[in-house]
Scaffold this motif. Structure first.
Motif, PDB file in Angstrom:
ATOM      1  N   THR A   1       0.822  -1.210   0.000  1.00 24.57           N
ATOM      2  CA  THR A   1       0.000   0.000   0.000  1.00 24.57           C
ATOM      3  C   THR A   1       0.857   1.262   0.000  1.00 24.57           C
ATOM      4  OG1 THR A   1      -0.099   0.212   2.415  1.00 24.57           O
ATOM      5  CG2 THR A   1      -1.729  -1.235   1.364  1.00 24.57           C
ATOM      6  N   MET A   2       0.234   2.356  -0.412  1.00 24.29           N
ATOM      7  CA  MET A   2       0.899   3.653  -0.386  1.00 24.29           C
ATOM      8  C   MET A   2       1.183   4.065   1.053  1.00 24.29           C
ATOM      9  SD  MET A   2       2.105   5.780  -2.522  1.00 24.29           S
ATOM     10  CE  MET A   2       3.024   7.300  -2.246  1.00 24.29           C
ATOM     11  N   GLU A   3       0.330   3.691   1.961  1.00 24.77           N
ATOM     12  CA  GLU A   3       0.549   4.029   3.366  1.00 24.77           C
ATOM     13  C   GLU A   3       1.825   3.396   3.888  1.00 24.77           C
ATOM     14  OE1 GLU A   3      -1.829   3.865   7.661  1.00 24.77           O
ATOM     15  OE2 GLU A   3      -2.614   2.797   5.923  1.00 24.77           O
ATOM     16  N   GLN A   4       2.045   2.130   3.545  1.00 26.40           N
ATOM     17  CA  GLN A   4       3.292   1.470   3.928  1.00 26.40           C
ATOM     18  C   GLN A   4       4.502   2.193   3.350  1.00 26.40           C
ATOM     19  OE1 GLN A   4       2.811  -2.500   2.397  1.00 26.40           O
ATOM     20  NE2 GLN A   4       1.883  -3.285   4.292  1.00 26.40           N
ATOM     21  N   LEU A   5       4.380   2.579   2.079  1.00 26.20           N
ATOM     22  CA  LEU A   5       5.504   3.235   1.414  1.00 26.20           C
ATOM     23  C   LEU A   5       5.797   4.593   2.040  1.00 26.20           C
ATOM     24  CD1 LEU A   5       7.595   3.140  -0.848  1.00 26.20           C
ATOM     25  CD2 LEU A   5       5.915   4.228  -2.349  1.00 26.20           C
ATOM     26  N   GLU A   6       4.763   5.347   2.376  1.00 29.28           N
ATOM     27  CA  GLU A   6       4.973   6.662   2.976  1.00 29.28           C
ATOM     28  C   GLU A   6       5.647   6.546   4.336  1.00 29.28           C
ATOM     29  OE1 GLU A   6       1.170   8.546   2.872  1.00 29.28           O
ATOM     30  OE2 GLU A   6       1.387   9.195   0.787  1.00 29.28           O
ATOM     31  N   THR A   7       5.308   5.511   5.102  1.00 33.90           N
ATOM     32  CA  THR A   7       5.988   5.286   6.383  1.00 33.90           C
ATOM     33  C   THR A   7       7.471   5.037   6.151  1.00 33.90           C
ATOM     34  OG1 THR A   7       3.996   4.388   7.411  1.00 33.90           O
ATOM     35  CG2 THR A   7       6.105   3.810   8.428  1.00 33.90           C
ATOM     36  N   TYR A   8       7.773   4.204   5.162  1.00 37.07           N
ATOM     37  CA  TYR A   8       9.177   3.936   4.817  1.00 37.07           C
ATOM     38  C   TYR A   8       9.878   5.220   4.367  1.00 37.07           C
ATOM     39  CZ  TYR A   8      13.155   2.363   2.020  1.00 37.07           C
ATOM     40  OH  TYR A   8      14.415   2.207   1.482  1.00 37.07           O
ATOM     41  N   CYS A   9       9.205   5.998   3.516  1.00 34.21           N
ATOM     42  CA  CYS A   9       9.806   7.236   3.016  1.00 34.21           C
ATOM     43  C   CYS A   9      10.092   8.213   4.154  1.00 34.21           C
ATOM     44  CB  CYS A   9       8.894   7.893   1.983  1.00 34.21           C
ATOM     45  SG  CYS A   9       8.812   7.028   0.400  1.00 34.21           S
ATOM     46  N   TYR A  10       9.214   8.243   5.141  1.00 33.44           N
ATOM     47  CA  TYR A  10       9.495   9.096   6.304  1.00 33.44           C
ATOM     48  C   TYR A  10      10.759   8.627   7.006  1.00 33.44           C
ATOM     49  CZ  TYR A  10       9.777  10.564  11.073  1.00 33.44           C
ATOM     50  OH  TYR A  10      10.284  11.027  12.268  1.00 33.44           O
ATOM     51  N   LEU A  11      10.859   7.320   7.243  1.00 36.29           N
ATOM     52  CA  LEU A  11      11.993   6.814   8.008  1.00 36.29           C
ATOM     53  C   LEU A  11      13.324   7.072   7.312  1.00 36.29           C
ATOM     54  CD1 LEU A  11      10.530   3.417   9.296  1.00 36.29           C
ATOM     55  CD2 LEU A  11      11.074   5.434  10.676  1.00 36.29           C
ATOM     56  N   VAL A  12      13.387   6.844   6.002  1.00 41.48           N
ATOM     57  CA  VAL A  12      14.681   6.946   5.322  1.00 41.48           C
ATOM     58  C   VAL A  12      14.960   8.318   4.734  1.00 41.48           C
ATOM     59  CG1 VAL A  12      14.733   4.478   4.794  1.00 41.48           C
ATOM     60  CG2 VAL A  12      13.804   6.079   3.107  1.00 41.48           C
ATOM     61  N   ALA A  13      13.927   9.171   4.615  1.00 37.89           N
ATOM     62  CA  ALA A  13      14.151  10.471   3.970  1.00 37.89           C
ATOM     63  C   ALA A  13      13.495  11.631   4.704  1.00 37.89           C
ATOM     64  CB  ALA A  13      13.661  10.430   2.524  1.00 37.89           C
TER      65      ALA A  13
END
Length: 286
Positions: free
Chosen positions: A114-126
């Motif tokens: 999901t996009m929600e999962q991806l946005e969480t990842y994007c927050y953590l790494v960027a």
């Protein structure tokens, strides 16, 4: 400040991202050197996961040394980080730890639903990088600016994901969320074969819209930054947004070609943005 150590951090930034180096090169000291240190450490974190055979440290060794920074030795990054936190005492360590947490996900969580999962990842790494940079780029603590910095980082990471689809597949990773692929009629088998067709272009367009929406949030209060910092942030955003234009110009083939922005294009963006800041300065003088 040890000039040799600072130069090593800068060289690591130049090697890792000429775009970021050019965007932040006009900052005054010590802001400029602080950005070099932050980028250098983030580069080491990223390389420890993406290129472990060429990394001096595992992600876990980096985390342990960072947690015991006062005693860490054996690499220029440790005295550089000690200088960073001494020079900018308002800078917190939590975003660095979250950055490492995000990178460790790449070792086990490689396919996004999901996009929600991806946005969480994007927050953590960027998004965390935005949190790191904020106390370096401005002297006040501004919650709106912090939220904007996080947003800009998330947008940039989405651009990375679009640009690196092919490279990530070769590493056994799929960051493109399955829900976006299904919504646009693009199958996993097509992605694995590197097929560029109308459904894939639609997927890229949706991710592009998401990225640009985060960029808009990230630049909402850039005029509240010190001028040199505001210019740097705008340049970094412009350089990254231009990657999306190059993806389009290459007919969306991100499987066999890595999108990039030419030095000439960066120079033109710099001149336009710097001229606008110069005009602001002249207007403020009246």
């Amino acid at each position: 400040m040890d000039k040799r150590i600072m130069q090593q951090c800068e060289e690591l930034m130049k090697k890792g991202s000429s775009s970021f180096h050019r965007a932040f090169d006009g900052l005054p000291s010590p802001r400029r050197e602080a950005v070099h240190v932050i980028y250098a450490f983030c580069r080491m974190i990223d390389d420890s996961v993406d290129e472990p055979d060429n990394s001096l440290y595992t992600i876990y060794e980096l985390r342990d040394s960072f947690r015991n920074l006062g005693q860490a030795e054996g690499h220029f990054i440790w005295p550089a980080l000690r200088w960073l936190f001494d020079t900018f005492p308002q800078l917190e360590r939590e975003p660095f730890l979250l950055q490492m947490e995000g990178q460790t996900r790449d070792l086990t969580f490689t396919h996004y639903e999901t996009m929600e999962q991806l946005e969480t990842y994007c927050y953590l790494v960027a998004g965390t990088v935005g949190e790191m940079l904020l106390p370096v780029l401005r002297d006040d603590h501004n919650e709106e600016a912090q939220a904007a910095g996080i947003s800009l980082g998330i947008g940039m990471q989405l651009v990375n994901i679009i640009r690196d689809v092919g490279e990530d597949l070769r590493r056994g990773r799929r960051y493109v969320p399955l829900d976006i692929m299904r919504r646009n009629g693009y199958r996993e088998q097509e992605l694995e074969r590197g097929e560029v067709n109308e459904p894939f272009v639609a997927v890229v367009h949706e991710l592009r819209r998401e990225a640009l929406a985060w960029f808009e949030k990230g630049l909402a209060n850039v005029d509240t930054y010190p001028p040199e910092s505001g210019l740097a942030v705008e340049l970094a955003a412009a350089f990254y947004a231009a990657i999306l234009d190059d993806v389009e110009a290459a007919d969306y083939d991100v499987f066999r070609r890595r999108a990039y922005v030419s030095d000439e294009a960066k120079l033109q963006m710099f001149r336009r943005t710097a001229a606008r800041y110069a005009d602001k300065g002249r207007a403020a003088a009246y």
